[in-house]
Write a protein that holds these residues in place. Sequence first.
Motif, PDB file in Angstrom:
ATOM      1  N   ARG A   1       0.842  -1.197   0.000  1.00 59.09           N
ATOM      2  CA  ARG A   1       0.000   0.000   0.000  1.00 59.09           C
ATOM      3  C   ARG A   1       0.883   1.254   0.000  1.00 59.09           C
ATOM      4  NH1 ARG A   1      -5.263   2.616  -0.282  1.00 59.09           N
ATOM      5  NH2 ARG A   1      -4.555   4.731   0.167  1.00 59.09           N
ATOM      6  N   ASP A   2       0.630   2.077  -0.985  1.00 61.27           N
ATOM      7  CA  ASP A   2       1.348   3.356  -1.095  1.00 61.27           C
ATOM      8  C   ASP A   2       0.436   4.497  -0.651  1.00 61.27           C
ATOM      9  OD1 ASP A   2       3.412   1.966  -2.225  1.00 61.27           O
ATOM     10  OD2 ASP A   2       2.939   2.534  -4.295  1.00 61.27           O
ATOM     11  N   PHE A   3       1.021   5.475   0.023  1.00 58.48           N
ATOM     12  CA  PHE A   3       0.342   6.744   0.296  1.00 58.48           C
ATOM     13  C   PHE A   3       1.127   7.831  -0.419  1.00 58.48           C
ATOM     14  CE2 PHE A   3      -0.784   4.355   4.229  1.00 58.48           C
ATOM     15  CZ  PHE A   3      -2.158   4.382   4.107  1.00 58.48           C
ATOM     16  N   ARG A   4       0.605   8.323  -1.471  1.00 53.93           N
ATOM     17  CA  ARG A   4       1.290   9.369  -2.255  1.00 53.93           C
ATOM     18  C   ARG A   4       2.778   9.088  -2.390  1.00 53.93           C
ATOM     19  NH1 ARG A   4      -0.271  12.572   1.470  1.00 53.93           N
ATOM     20  NH2 ARG A   4      -2.516  12.433   1.718  1.00 53.93           N
ATOM     21  N   GLY A   5       3.099   7.938  -2.929  1.00 59.22           N
ATOM     22  CA  GLY A   5       4.502   7.622  -3.199  1.00 59.22           C
ATOM     23  C   GLY A   5       5.248   7.012  -2.022  1.00 59.22           C
ATOM     24  N   PHE A   6       4.645   7.062  -0.823  1.00 58.14           N
ATOM     25  CA  PHE A   6       5.294   6.449   0.339  1.00 58.14           C
ATOM     26  C   PHE A   6       4.749   5.044   0.545  1.00 58.14           C
ATOM     27  CE2 PHE A   6       5.369   5.387   4.862  1.00 58.14           C
ATOM     28  CZ  PHE A   6       6.727   5.465   5.093  1.00 58.14           C
ATOM     29  N   ARG A   7       5.638   4.053   0.569  1.00 61.10           N
ATOM     30  CA  ARG A   7       5.187   2.663   0.677  1.00 61.10           C
ATOM     31  C   ARG A   7       5.077   2.253   2.143  1.00 61.10           C
ATOM     32  NH1 ARG A   7       6.445  -1.164  -4.233  1.00 61.10           N
ATOM     33  NH2 ARG A   7       4.867   0.317  -4.936  1.00 61.10           N
ATOM     34  N   ALA A   8       3.840   2.267   2.674  1.00 55.51           N
ATOM     35  CA  ALA A   8       3.626   1.970   4.100  1.00 55.51           C
ATOM     36  C   ALA A   8       3.639   0.472   4.368  1.00 55.51           C
ATOM     37  CB  ALA A   8       2.310   2.574   4.568  1.00 55.51           C
ATOM     38  N   VAL A   9       3.135  -0.308   3.401  1.00 55.70           N
ATOM     39  CA  VAL A   9       3.168  -1.765   3.480  1.00 55.70           C
ATOM     40  C   VAL A   9       3.782  -2.253   2.168  1.00 55.70           C
ATOM     41  CG1 VAL A   9       1.736  -3.857   3.507  1.00 55.70           C
ATOM     42  CG2 VAL A   9       1.238  -1.998   5.097  1.00 55.70           C
ATOM     43  N   ASP A  10       4.794  -3.106   2.304  1.00 53.42           N
ATOM     44  CA  ASP A  10       5.662  -3.372   1.164  1.00 53.42           C
ATOM     45  C   ASP A  10       5.848  -4.872   0.908  1.00 53.42           C
ATOM     46  OD1 ASP A  10       7.562  -3.243  -0.800  1.00 53.42           O
ATOM     47  OD2 ASP A  10       9.107  -2.291   0.426  1.00 53.42           O
ATOM     48  N   GLY A  11       4.947  -5.439   0.122  1.00 55.33           N
ATOM     49  CA  GLY A  11       5.103  -6.843  -0.280  1.00 55.33           C
ATOM     50  C   GLY A  11       4.985  -7.842   0.852  1.00 55.33           C
ATOM     51  N   VAL A  12       3.979  -7.642   1.700  1.00 60.36           N
ATOM     52  CA  VAL A  12       3.825  -8.522   2.875  1.00 60.36           C
ATOM     53  C   VAL A  12       3.139  -9.847   2.499  1.00 60.36           C
ATOM     54  CG1 VAL A  12       2.543  -8.781   5.050  1.00 60.36           C
ATOM     55  CG2 VAL A  12       3.885  -6.702   4.614  1.00 60.36           C
ATOM     56  N   ASP A  13       3.780 -10.931   2.920  1.00 60.05           N
ATOM     57  CA  ASP A  13       3.167 -12.257   2.859  1.00 60.05           C
ATOM     58  C   ASP A  13       2.759 -12.631   4.282  1.00 60.05           C
ATOM     59  OD1 ASP A  13       3.749 -12.456   0.173  1.00 60.05           O
ATOM     60  OD2 ASP A  13       5.546 -13.670   0.473  1.00 60.05           O
ATOM     61  N   LEU A  14       1.549 -13.168   4.413  1.00 67.55           N
ATOM     62  CA  LEU A  14       1.058 -13.514   5.748  1.00 67.55           C
ATOM     63  C   LEU A  14       0.223 -14.786   5.643  1.00 67.55           C
ATOM     64  CD1 LEU A  14       0.661 -12.321   8.729  1.00 67.55           C
ATOM     65  CD2 LEU A  14      -1.486 -11.386   7.860  1.00 67.55           C
ATOM     66  N   ASP A  15       0.459 -15.701   6.577  1.00 66.62           N
ATOM     67  CA  ASP A  15      -0.372 -16.899   6.654  1.00 66.62           C
ATOM     68  C   ASP A  15      -0.837 -17.082   8.083  1.00 66.62           C
ATOM     69  OD1 ASP A  15      -0.401 -18.547   4.040  1.00 66.62           O
ATOM     70  OD2 ASP A  15       1.669 -17.848   4.221  1.00 66.62           O
ATOM     71  N   VAL A  16      -2.140 -16.980   8.278  1.00 71.75           N
ATOM     72  CA  VAL A  16      -2.699 -17.150   9.614  1.00 71.75           C
ATOM     73  C   VAL A  16      -3.427 -18.493   9.629  1.00 71.75           C
ATOM     74  CG1 VAL A  16      -4.268 -16.213  11.339  1.00 71.75           C
ATOM     75  CG2 VAL A  16      -2.976 -14.654   9.854  1.00 71.75           C
ATOM     76  N   ALA A  17      -2.907 -19.419  10.430  1.00 65.98           N
ATOM     77  CA  ALA A  17      -3.483 -20.762  10.460  1.00 65.98           C
ATOM     78  C   ALA A  17      -4.862 -20.739  11.108  1.00 65.98           C
ATOM     79  CB  ALA A  17      -2.559 -21.699  11.233  1.00 65.98           C
ATOM     80  N   ALA A  18      -5.767 -21.560  10.586  1.00 63.36           N
ATOM     81  CA  ALA A  18      -7.125 -21.634  11.131  1.00 63.36           C
ATOM     82  C   ALA A  18      -7.063 -22.018  12.607  1.00 63.36           C
ATOM     83  CB  ALA A  18      -7.938 -22.647  10.345  1.00 63.36           C
ATOM     84  N   GLY A  19      -7.823 -21.291  13.416  1.00 58.44           N
ATOM     85  CA  GLY A  19      -7.901 -21.600  14.844  1.00 58.44           C
ATOM     86  C   GLY A  19      -6.757 -21.064  15.674  1.00 58.44           C
ATOM     87  N   SER A  20      -5.826 -20.343  15.040  1.00 57.37           N
ATOM     88  CA  SER A  20      -4.673 -19.828  15.794  1.00 57.37           C
ATOM     89  C   SER A  20      -4.897 -18.378  16.207  1.00 57.37           C
ATOM     90  CB  SER A  20      -3.398 -19.923  14.946  1.00 57.37           C
ATOM     91  OG  SER A  20      -3.434 -18.983  13.884  1.00 57.37           O
ATOM     92  N   VAL A  21      -4.078 -17.930  17.177  1.00 57.74           N
ATOM     93  CA  VAL A  21      -3.998 -16.502  17.488  1.00 57.74           C
ATOM     94  C   VAL A  21      -2.684 -15.999  16.908  1.00 57.74           C
ATOM     95  CG1 VAL A  21      -3.829 -14.754  19.288  1.00 57.74           C
ATOM     96  CG2 VAL A  21      -5.355 -16.708  19.603  1.00 57.74           C
TER      97      VAL A  21
END
Length: 247
Positions: A13-33
């Motif tokens: 996610r970019d905000f006017r050219g500033f990359r606040a979130v940069d190529g994030v991979d995330l895996d949240v397993a079912a039933g986990s915190v």
Amino acid sequence: MEGSALAARGLTRDFRGFRAVDGVDLDVAAGSVHALVGPNGAGKTTLFNLLTGFLAPTAGRIELQGHDITGLAPERVARLGMARSFQIASLFPQQTVRAHVELALQGATSLGWAFWRSDRLLRRFRERADELLERVGLAESAGEAAGSLAYGRKRALELAIALALDPKVLLLDEPTAGMGVEDVERTVELIAAVRDGRTVVLVEHNMSVVGRLADRVTVLQSGRVLAEGPYDQVRADERVVEAYLGS
Ligand code: ADP
């Protein structure tokens, strides 16, 4: 992404050219915190808002239980089984605690707004609202005005509202922020109690809370994933220690 309740690939996610979130991979397993942590400005809030549809990604993909939810509006995401804790600002101070939960239950049911809202249906909403309030320890405050609740209790009400959707995936944004020690303890116990087979994702600053609740932790820094794994492993990671010292 298979087996994940919630997953992201290359989320950006970019905000006017500033990359606040940069190529994030995330895996949240079912039933986990799963906890999202990181120093101030790391991109946690932006990532949270991307996952719940409050912000559209510049690039990347999000899956909720195998469904592509990229770019869907928050209401659609909620209907597919993901709820986020509400902000206190959205409570109506004069309305009773119970009315808030009843309203959330009505909103969650397509029947809620039907013109044949019968007494029976309304009674059912009331019973269910009282059950939820009981679970979050607010049974005795059901008839009080929401505005009169102490801070920690307002957060418990937000949780009851989120649970009204009976979400499979529950996202909590800094559930213990601004709380004293006692309320933090109560909130940790509460989250552990309402977990009940659900998948929970939380953004949390308090590391002792993370250590007690989270099965896995993703550490963000400058919008990127710095480390991911079980709490003890992540906490011992030198890069993580450095990121926090430097913040
Ligand atoms: P965190 O929650 O980890 O503190 P944020 O996601 O709030 O981090 O912010 C990450 C970065 O993105 C920060 O540098 C912040 O200034 C920037 N940012 C967040 N939201 C906006 C916005 N709406 N416009 C411009 N910059 C933003």
